[in-house]
Design a protein around this motif. Structure first.
Motif, short mmCIF file in Angstrom:
data_model
loop_
_atom_site.label_atom_id
_atom_site.label_comp_id
_atom_site.label_asym_id
_atom_site.label_seq_id
_atom_site.Cartn_x
_atom_site.Cartn_y
_atom_site.Cartn_z
N ARG A 1 0.84 -1.20 0.00
CA ARG A 1 0.00 0.00 0.00
C ARG A 1 0.87 1.25 0.00
N PHE A 2 0.38 2.30 -0.65
CA PHE A 2 1.01 3.61 -0.61
C PHE A 2 -0.10 4.65 -0.60
N SER A 3 0.24 5.92 -0.53
CA SER A 3 -0.74 6.97 -0.26
C SER A 3 -1.92 7.03 -1.22
N THR A 4 -1.74 6.74 -2.50
CA THR A 4 -2.83 6.88 -3.46
C THR A 4 -3.29 5.56 -4.06
N GLY A 5 -2.74 4.43 -3.58
CA GLY A 5 -3.15 3.15 -4.14
C GLY A 5 -2.45 1.98 -3.52
N ARG A 6 -2.43 0.88 -4.28
CA ARG A 6 -1.77 -0.34 -3.81
C ARG A 6 -1.33 -1.16 -5.02
N VAL A 7 -0.27 -1.93 -4.83
CA VAL A 7 0.18 -2.88 -5.84
C VAL A 7 -0.06 -4.27 -5.28
N THR A 8 -0.79 -5.08 -6.02
CA THR A 8 -1.09 -6.44 -5.60
C THR A 8 -0.33 -7.39 -6.52
N VAL A 9 0.36 -8.37 -5.90
CA VAL A 9 1.25 -9.28 -6.64
C VAL A 9 0.74 -10.71 -6.49
N PHE A 10 0.73 -11.43 -7.61
CA PHE A 10 0.29 -12.82 -7.66
C PHE A 10 1.43 -13.67 -8.19
N LYS A 11 1.40 -14.97 -7.86
CA LYS A 11 2.42 -15.91 -8.34
C LYS A 11 1.74 -17.20 -8.77
N GLY A 12 2.18 -17.73 -9.90
CA GLY A 12 1.65 -19.00 -10.37
C GLY A 12 2.31 -19.42 -11.67
N ALA A 13 2.51 -20.70 -11.86
CA ALA A 13 3.04 -21.29 -13.09
C ALA A 13 4.35 -20.65 -13.55
N GLY A 14 5.23 -20.30 -12.61
CA GLY A 14 6.52 -19.73 -12.96
C GLY A 14 6.51 -18.26 -13.29
N PHE A 15 5.37 -17.61 -13.15
CA PHE A 15 5.25 -16.18 -13.44
C PHE A 15 4.88 -15.40 -12.19
N VAL A 16 5.26 -14.13 -12.17
CA VAL A 16 4.80 -13.18 -11.17
C VAL A 16 3.98 -12.15 -11.93
N CYS A 17 2.82 -11.81 -11.42
CA CYS A 17 1.90 -10.88 -12.07
C CYS A 17 1.54 -9.79 -11.08
N ALA A 18 1.40 -8.55 -11.55
CA ALA A 18 1.06 -7.45 -10.64
C ALA A 18 0.09 -6.47 -11.29
N LEU A 19 -0.69 -5.81 -10.43
CA LEU A 19 -1.59 -4.74 -10.83
C LEU A 19 -1.45 -3.61 -9.83
N THR A 20 -1.55 -2.37 -10.29
CA THR A 20 -1.59 -1.22 -9.41
C THR A 20 -3.02 -0.71 -9.40
N TYR A 21 -3.64 -0.65 -8.23
CA TYR A 21 -5.01 -0.19 -8.07
C TYR A 21 -5.04 1.21 -7.47
N ALA A 22 -5.96 2.04 -7.93
CA ALA A 22 -6.16 3.37 -7.35
C ALA A 22 -6.91 3.22 -6.03
N GLU A 23 -6.52 4.01 -5.04
CA GLU A 23 -7.21 4.01 -3.75
C GLU A 23 -8.66 4.49 -3.93
N LYS A 24 -8.84 5.50 -4.79
CA LYS A 24 -10.17 6.04 -5.08
C LYS A 24 -10.41 5.94 -6.58
N PRO A 25 -10.95 4.79 -7.05
CA PRO A 25 -11.16 4.61 -8.49
C PRO A 25 -12.27 5.52 -9.01
N GLY A 26 -12.28 5.70 -10.32
CA GLY A 26 -13.34 6.47 -10.96
C GLY A 26 -12.80 7.59 -11.82
N ARG A 27 -11.99 8.46 -11.25
CA ARG A 27 -11.41 9.57 -12.01
C ARG A 27 -10.18 9.07 -12.73
N ALA A 28 -10.10 9.35 -14.04
CA ALA A 28 -8.94 8.92 -14.81
C ALA A 28 -7.70 9.68 -14.36
N ARG A 29 -6.61 8.95 -14.15
CA ARG A 29 -5.34 9.56 -13.77
C ARG A 29 -4.19 8.68 -14.21
N LYS A 30 -3.00 9.24 -14.20
CA LYS A 30 -1.82 8.50 -14.62
C LYS A 30 -1.51 7.42 -13.59
#
Length: 116
Positions: free
Chosen positions: A34-63
């Motif tokens: 977690r960080f001030s404006t969002g979070r990075v969630t990490v998954f592992k499976g089948a020899g790969f690591v996968c990640a997504l960055t989520y906005a803390e407050k979704p809805g408004r488009a931002r970088k």
């Protein structure tokens, strides 16, 4: 891209195979940073690591961005203007340390190493 197609892609083009864009992350969740404006969630499976960055407050488009780097390989990044999340992004990293970073707007996650 299905996992079978991703693996075929890895066999055909090893340098490009480090980064395989996937649908929703497969495997099991191993960490959430977690960080001030969002979070990075990490998954592992089948020899790969996968990640997504989520906005803390979704809805408004931002970088937003998510970056993964398997030790010994170049970092790969998925970035742009999104409403909810950046990613998913996957790297082949069966037994390698992986550096994870992400950002939403002005907030960002300091680089973190996992699987070390």
């Amino acid at each position: 891209m299905t996992l079978a197609a991703a693996l075929l892609f890895a066999l055909v083009s090893p340098s490009a195979a480090q980064a395989v864009a996937a649908g929703p992350c497969q495997g099991h969740k191993i960490k959430t940073f977690r960080f001030s404006t969002g979070r990075v969630t990490v998954f592992k499976g089948a020899g790969f690591v996968c990640a997504l960055t989520y906005a803390e407050k979704p809805g408004r488009a931002r970088k937003m961005s998510v970056t993964l780097q398997a030790r010994g390989h170049r970092a790969i990044t998925r970035s742009g203007t999104f409403r909810r999340y950046a990613g998913p992004l996957s790297v082949r990293a069966a037994h390698r340390c992986v550096k994870v970073t992400g950002s939403v707007g002005d907030g960002s996650l300091k680089p973190r190493w996992i699987q070390c």
